[in-house]
Design a protein around this motif. Structure first.
Motif, mmCIF file in Angstrom:
data_model
loop_
_atom_site.group_PDB
_atom_site.id
_atom_site.type_symbol
_atom_site.label_atom_id
_atom_site.label_comp_id
_atom_site.label_asym_id
_atom_site.label_seq_id
_atom_site.Cartn_x
_atom_site.Cartn_y
_atom_site.Cartn_z
ATOM 1 N N PRO A 24 -14.587 -31.193 12.745
ATOM 2 C CA PRO A 24 -14.196 -32.471 11.354
ATOM 3 C C PRO A 24 -13.004 -32.308 10.238
ATOM 4 C CG PRO A 24 -16.710 -30.880 11.778
ATOM 5 C CD PRO A 24 -15.492 -30.688 12.511
ATOM 6 N N THR A 25 -12.449 -31.520 10.774
ATOM 7 C CA THR A 25 -10.582 -30.812 10.247
ATOM 8 C C THR A 25 -9.934 -31.409 11.319
ATOM 9 O OG1 THR A 25 -10.738 -28.867 11.278
ATOM 10 C CG2 THR A 25 -11.723 -28.767 9.246
ATOM 11 N N GLN A 26 -9.746 -32.400 12.563
ATOM 12 C CA GLN A 26 -9.027 -32.922 12.680
ATOM 13 C C GLN A 26 -8.628 -34.607 12.719
ATOM 14 O OE1 GLN A 26 -6.978 -31.084 14.934
ATOM 15 N NE2 GLN A 26 -8.204 -29.162 14.454
ATOM 16 N N THR A 27 -9.805 -34.423 11.780
ATOM 17 C CA THR A 27 -9.583 -36.093 11.555
ATOM 18 C C THR A 27 -9.936 -36.439 9.704
ATOM 19 O OG1 THR A 27 -11.937 -36.430 11.843
ATOM 20 C CG2 THR A 27 -10.603 -36.805 13.213
ATOM 21 N N PRO A 28 -9.637 -37.821 9.624
ATOM 22 C CA PRO A 28 -9.738 -37.385 8.431
ATOM 23 C C PRO A 28 -11.287 -38.253 8.117
ATOM 24 C CG PRO A 28 -8.644 -39.172 9.203
ATOM 25 C CD PRO A 28 -8.318 -38.815 9.877
ATOM 26 N N LYS A 29 -11.665 -37.549 5.843
ATOM 27 C CA LYS A 29 -12.521 -37.613 5.663
ATOM 28 C C LYS A 29 -12.426 -39.756 5.364
ATOM 29 C CE LYS A 29 -15.893 -36.148 2.368
ATOM 30 N NZ LYS A 29 -16.715 -35.445 1.195
ATOM 31 N N ILE A 30 -14.026 -40.440 6.062
ATOM 32 C CA ILE A 30 -13.652 -41.751 6.980
ATOM 33 C C ILE A 30 -14.818 -42.407 4.722
ATOM 34 C CG2 ILE A 30 -14.400 -43.721 7.152
ATOM 35 C CD1 ILE A 30 -11.779 -42.382 8.954
ATOM 36 N N SER A 31 -16.081 -42.859 4.823
ATOM 37 C CA SER A 31 -16.794 -42.697 4.110
ATOM 38 C C SER A 31 -17.082 -41.760 2.604
ATOM 39 C CB SER A 31 -18.018 -43.198 4.686
ATOM 40 O OG SER A 31 -18.978 -42.146 5.068
ATOM 41 N N GLY A 32 -17.008 -42.829 1.691
ATOM 42 C CA GLY A 32 -17.835 -41.922 -0.011
ATOM 43 C C GLY A 32 -17.481 -42.463 -0.935
ATOM 44 N N PHE A 33 -17.780 -41.557 -1.960
ATOM 45 C CA PHE A 33 -17.009 -42.810 -3.175
ATOM 46 C C PHE A 33 -15.484 -41.809 -3.859
ATOM 47 C CE2 PHE A 33 -21.559 -43.238 -4.121
ATOM 48 C CZ PHE A 33 -21.378 -44.422 -5.145
ATOM 49 N N TYR A 34 -14.665 -42.253 -3.878
ATOM 50 C CA TYR A 34 -13.659 -41.198 -4.810
ATOM 51 C C TYR A 34 -12.858 -42.150 -5.820
ATOM 52 C CZ TYR A 34 -11.736 -46.620 -3.084
ATOM 53 O OH TYR A 34 -11.526 -47.961 -2.965
ATOM 54 N N VAL A 35 -12.418 -41.238 -6.534
ATOM 55 C CA VAL A 35 -11.521 -41.192 -7.954
ATOM 56 C C VAL A 35 -10.096 -41.373 -7.915
ATOM 57 C CG1 VAL A 35 -12.680 -38.944 -8.367
ATOM 58 C CG2 VAL A 35 -12.018 -41.170 -10.048
ATOM 59 N N GLY A 36 -9.396 -41.917 -8.514
ATOM 60 C CA GLY A 36 -7.937 -41.367 -8.961
ATOM 61 C C GLY A 36 -7.534 -42.277 -9.760
ATOM 62 N N ALA A 37 -5.895 -42.039 -9.586
ATOM 63 C CA ALA A 37 -4.736 -42.356 -11.039
ATOM 64 C C ALA A 37 -3.544 -42.530 -10.326
ATOM 65 C CB ALA A 37 -4.963 -41.121 -11.862
ATOM 66 N N GLY A 38 -3.276 -43.746 -10.783
ATOM 67 C CA GLY A 38 -2.080 -44.002 -10.773
ATOM 68 C C GLY A 38 -1.066 -44.648 -11.764
ATOM 69 N N THR A 113 -7.946 -46.946 8.807
ATOM 70 C CA THR A 113 -7.803 -46.043 8.781
ATOM 71 C C THR A 113 -7.545 -45.301 9.485
ATOM 72 O OG1 THR A 113 -9.587 -45.848 6.642
ATOM 73 C CG2 THR A 113 -8.824 -43.773 7.585
ATOM 74 N N PHE A 114 -6.833 -45.082 10.345
ATOM 75 C CA PHE A 114 -5.884 -44.451 11.356
ATOM 76 C C PHE A 114 -6.552 -42.887 11.738
ATOM 77 C CE2 PHE A 114 -3.400 -47.773 10.894
ATOM 78 C CZ PHE A 114 -3.732 -48.691 12.609
ATOM 79 N N ASP A 115 -6.553 -42.294 12.756
ATOM 80 C CA ASP A 115 -7.268 -41.064 13.274
ATOM 81 C C ASP A 115 -5.874 -39.721 12.524
ATOM 82 O OD1 ASP A 115 -9.605 -41.939 13.923
ATOM 83 O OD2 ASP A 115 -8.146 -41.368 16.371
ATOM 84 N N ASN A 116 -4.830 -40.192 11.975
ATOM 85 C CA ASN A 116 -4.070 -39.293 11.883
ATOM 86 C C ASN A 116 -3.844 -39.735 9.991
ATOM 87 O OD1 ASN A 116 -3.291 -41.457 11.513
ATOM 88 N ND2 ASN A 116 -0.495 -41.586 12.174
ATOM 89 N N GLY A 117 -4.553 -40.315 9.296
ATOM 90 C CA GLY A 117 -5.421 -40.210 8.181
ATOM 91 C C GLY A 117 -4.362 -41.068 7.624
ATOM 92 N N ILE A 118 -3.311 -42.222 8.181
ATOM 93 C CA ILE A 118 -2.583 -43.073 7.411
ATOM 94 C C ILE A 118 -3.241 -44.425 7.446
ATOM 95 C CG2 ILE A 118 -0.646 -44.768 8.011
ATOM 96 C CD1 ILE A 118 0.752 -42.534 8.971
ATOM 97 N N ARG A 119 -3.497 -44.878 6.510
ATOM 98 C CA ARG A 119 -4.378 -46.657 5.656
ATOM 99 C C ARG A 119 -3.936 -46.938 5.514
ATOM 100 N NH1 ARG A 119 -8.641 -48.502 2.825
ATOM 101 N NH2 ARG A 119 -9.908 -49.599 4.310
#
Length: 204
Positions: A24-38, A113-119
């Motif tokens: 589970p820690t080898q791949t990025p988290k895929i689905s779910g709610f997110y909140v952010g700022a820019g 979303t690639f397995d290395n976390g880049i999307r």
């Protein structure tokens, strides 16, 4: 031989358990709610200069863009995202005209979303704009706009849900400008508000 087989079996079992614990820690988290700022730069463009009679107004962006975004990612490809954007200030060299536009948008977030976390991703949707003019030269101070953008996100596996983003977004709209001197609406022009920004979010 029997002892060797038992040892190999135990080693294999241990390796399997350890692999399962760390997968589970080898791949990025895929689905779910997110909140952010820019935060980033602000750009403003217009199809043509405008104003009234022979006194044309050419407005320029002044300041920076700040935004808050939240959404839900369903899988590696599809998500939906809402954004509040405070673009900054637009000023004209004549007549003291200015506006401080903000927008609220809802868009589809499409990428992979690639397995290395880049999307890499693209955004397409609609916005509700509030131009907040200090003088009513544009006939519609509030209205709808077409929203689109593109960018890339990176979700470091070690940070467990933290997403870093660099993106470009634009709100494009059409509105009539007003001939104040003669008191009637003239032609319709296209206008665009855009931002190049960096952001950070957390996926729950």
């Amino acid at each position: 031989m029997k002892k060797l087989c038992i040892s190999l079996l135990l080693l294999s079992t241990s390796s399997y358990v350890i692999a399962n614990e760390y997968t589970p820690t080898q791949t990025p988290k895929i689905s779910g709610f997110y909140v952010g700022a820019g935060f980033g730069s602000f750009g403003y463009s217009e199809e043509d200069s405008w104003g009234y009679s022979n006194n044309k107004i050419e407005a320029k962006a002044d300041g920076n863009t700040a935004k808050v975004y939240l959404g839900y990612q369903f899988n590696k490809i599809v998500g939906i995202e809402g954004t509040y954007t405070n673009y900054g200030k637009v000023k004209a060299k004549v007549d003291g005209y200015s506006m401080e536009p903000t927008s609220i948008s809802l868009a589809a977030n499409l990428g992979y979303t690639f397995d290395n976390g880049i999307r890499p991703f693209g955004l397409v949707g609609m916005s509700n704009l509030d131009l907040k003019q200090n003088k009513e030269y544009l006939s519609d101070d509030n209205g709808a706009a077409f929203k689109f953008g593109f960018g890339v996100e990176y979700t470091p596996v070690s940070l467990k849900g933290v997403q870093l983003r660099a993106a470009y977004e634009m709100d494009m709209y059409a509105v009539d400008y007003i001939d104040v001197q003669n008191g009637f609406t003239t032609e319709t022009n296209l206008y665009a508000l855009d931002s190049l920004y960096i952001g950070a979010s957390y996926k729950f």
